[in-house]
Enzyme design. Structure first.
Site, short mmCIF file in Angstrom:
data_model
loop_
_atom_site.label_atom_id
_atom_site.label_comp_id
_atom_site.label_asym_id
_atom_site.label_seq_id
_atom_site.Cartn_x
_atom_site.Cartn_y
_atom_site.Cartn_z
N SER A 209 -5.57 -6.58 7.66
CA SER A 209 -5.54 -7.97 7.49
C SER A 209 -5.65 -8.70 8.83
O SER A 209 -6.43 -8.52 9.55
CB SER A 209 -4.71 -8.50 6.73
OG SER A 209 -4.89 -9.74 6.02
N GLU A 327 -9.40 -6.92 -3.11
CA GLU A 327 -8.92 -7.59 -2.10
C GLU A 327 -8.18 -9.08 -2.59
O GLU A 327 -7.17 -9.54 -2.36
CB GLU A 327 -9.77 -7.90 -1.18
CG GLU A 327 -10.41 -6.63 -0.32
CD GLU A 327 -9.43 -6.37 0.85
OE1 GLU A 327 -8.36 -6.86 1.02
OE2 GLU A 327 -10.18 -5.63 1.71
N HIS A 421 -5.20 -6.24 -2.00
CA HIS A 421 -5.30 -6.20 -0.51
C HIS A 421 -4.06 -5.53 0.13
O HIS A 421 -2.95 -5.76 -0.40
CB HIS A 421 -5.23 -7.82 -0.18
CG HIS A 421 -5.21 -8.13 1.31
ND1 HIS A 421 -6.21 -7.93 2.29
CD2 HIS A 421 -4.32 -8.63 2.32
CE1 HIS A 421 -6.05 -8.46 3.44
NE2 HIS A 421 -4.79 -8.78 3.22
#
Length: 539
Positions: A209, A327, A421
């Site tokens: 990320s 995600e 995610h």
């Protein structure tokens, strides 16, 4: 005669008992603890504390210390706001402080010239810390490499740009302090990791990320060149980035944003900002709408990331890049509102995407608009970025390995979080039991352990020699001419041409936004996209 069982138990207990481990490094002697063949050194400072007059200054070198520094407790996390209520990621650190520029090391005992794996935590450049339990490096280190995790300045303290700060700088720039911290940590690794048994000429940077965004920034930053030799970007996002002094691509100038933040906080100048309590400053800046990003300043970050990679100016290193199938399932604030009907959805797409609408609706059909608004931003942010990175490294002659994480397990799938995610992180680190408290619990089964071992093996072998291999698992081929990839599903499965048409569609959309010059490319996609111009220079 002693009972064999008691003897065996005593031996086992002794094997697990930690013992002191002292390393004489150029930075100074440090004392960690070793157990089960892994020596751990916690909270080692790599730069001077960025407090007082050093707030919003590039990290300053720390003089070598005298004596032996205890490195048996993690340092404070960098200043950050409290996590959002109800977030599965909520796991606030025990302590935050401006004095936070530290790193942690896990090293096999008697390591010599071992590959080095440097982990950069995520958290939107706003939250996170190096010693979250899920990032424990012991199991990766047991594969024969040295694992380093780093803190870096976050939020307004890490990324504020302001004319007053630029005036203080010899280079005339400001912002990017958190990125400069990461570079300073890598410089520390280069100078010191040999003392811990690491090979400073074989360093892999990795992150997820915002950590993966940081990996891209480091690949683009001239000052980071030569400090690492391979890169792993998990769920990166190559979005438009503010420029220091000019409003470009629909983004306000970074200095202008800094001035607005200072005004909102009632600070007439930099001295007033430096006098503020760091926690209150961070929280109030966030409430005022400040979001931290890198700054395109022509120095630390010379150009937009897309331009760096288009021109082949990024670091010429082997790469792993990938994204997760779900995600947006855990980041629903990034999804556009679900349209009222299939017809409304189609009309909104056709109004915005013009001649690209048919391609869009093939990939994200109106028969399930609720699912479409999750899949489209996933691909526009993460899927497009991952494949673009693979294409970019391949174009400059470097091996690039693309992946899709599509692994589910009951606690995640039952809550609509299949492949969410960051879901891959505990599988890579082998830390399923140490995930955050609200994380969907990973079952303690043979199958999940085998899957995690495979991911750890691929990552570790890549860090060792640039070739991701896991014994008894599918061969992971470089992206190459046939667009090869690895799907981490129930087991690793090799394939070619991931999501046909996905990359081409989003590349065309970004190209048109870039050509327009006044449109950002980020999560404003699908039904909330600006109207895309037709462009003779774009598909």
């Amino acid at each position: 005669m002693k009972c064999p069982f008691l003897v065996a138990a005593a031996i086992s207990l002794l094997a697990g008992t930690a013992s002191a481990q002292v390393v004489q490094a150029p930075a100074g002697a440090v004392e960690g603890k070793a157990a089960r063949g892994i020596a751990v050194f916690k909270g080692i400072p790599y730069a001077r504390p960025p407090v007082g007059d050093l707030r919003w200054k590039p990290p300053a070198a720390l003089p070598a210390w005298q004596g032996v520094r205890k490195a048996q407790g993690f340092g404070a996390a960098c200043i950050q706001p409290r996590p959002r209520a109800g977030s599965i990621y909520a796991n606030p650190p025990a302590k935050i402080d401006e004095d936070c520029l530290t790193l942690n090391i896990w090293a096999p005992e008697r390591a010599k010239d071992a590959p080095v794996f440097v982990w950069i935590h995520g958290g939107a450049l706003t939250t996170g810390y190096s010693h979250e339990a899920m990032y424990d490096g012991a199991k990766l280190a047991a594969r024969g490499m040295i694992v380093v995790s780093i803190n870096y300045r976050l939020g307004v303290l890490g990324y504020l740009a302001h004319p007053g700060l630029s005036a203080e700088s010899a280079a005339g720039v400001s912002g990017n302090y958190g990125l400069l911290d990461q570079i300073a940590a890598l410089q520390w690794v280069k100078a010191n990791i040999g003392a811990f048994g690491g090979d400073a000429g074989n360093v892999t940077i990795a992150g997820e990320s915002a950590g993966a965004l940081s990996v891209m920034y480091l690949m683009a930053a001239p000052r980071a060149r030569g400090l690492f030799h391979k890169a792993i970007a998990q769920s990166a996002y190559m979005i438009s980035t503010p420029s220091l002094k000019d409003a470009l691509h629909g983004e306000a100038a970074a200095e202008e944003t800094g001035q607005k933040v200072a005004a909102a906080l009632g600070a007439p100048d930099i001295a007033a900002l430096r006098a503020m309590d760091p926690v209150a400053l961070t929280e109030n800046a966030a409430k005022a709408g400040y979001m931290p990003w890198g700054t395109i300043d022509g120095k630390v970050l010379p150009r937009q990331l897309v331009e760096i990679f288009d021109r082949g100016e990024q670091a010429p290193v082997p790469l792993i890049a990938g994204f997760n199938i779900g995600e947006i399932r855990s980041l629903r604030f990034l999804a556009p509102p679900a349209p009222a009907s299939a017809g409304a959805y189609e009309a909104a797409i056709r109004a915005r995407y013009g001649d690209l609408s048919d391609a869009w609706l093939r990939l994200y059909p109106s028969r399930d608009p609720g699912e479409a608004v999750l899949a489209a931003p996933r691909d526009a942010l993460y899927g497009w970025t991952a494949e673009r990175l693979a294409i970019g490294q391949t174009a400059i002659g470097q091996p690039a390995y693309l992946y899709l994480f599509d692994h589910g397990y009951p606690a995640a799938d039952e809550n609509g979080l299949h492949g969410f995610h960051a879901a891959e992180i505990p599988f890579v680190f082998g830390t399923a039991a140490d995930a955050p408290p609200f994380w969907p619990k990973i079952p303690d089964t043979v199958g999940e352990k085998r899957f995690s071992a495979a991911m750890g093996d691929y990552w570790a072998s890549f860090a060792r020699d640039g070739n991701p291999v896991a014994k008894g698992q599918a061969a992971w081929r470089p992206y190459g001419k046939d667009a090869a990839f690895m799907a981490f599903a129930d087991v690793p499965r090799a394939g070619v041409r991931l999501m046909p048409g996905m990359y081409a569609l989003h590349e065309a959309a970004v190209c048109r936004r870039r050509a327009a010059g006044n449109l950002p490319w980020n999560w404003n996609t699908g039904t909330v996209s600006p109207v895309l111009p037709a462009s003779a220079d774009c598909p």
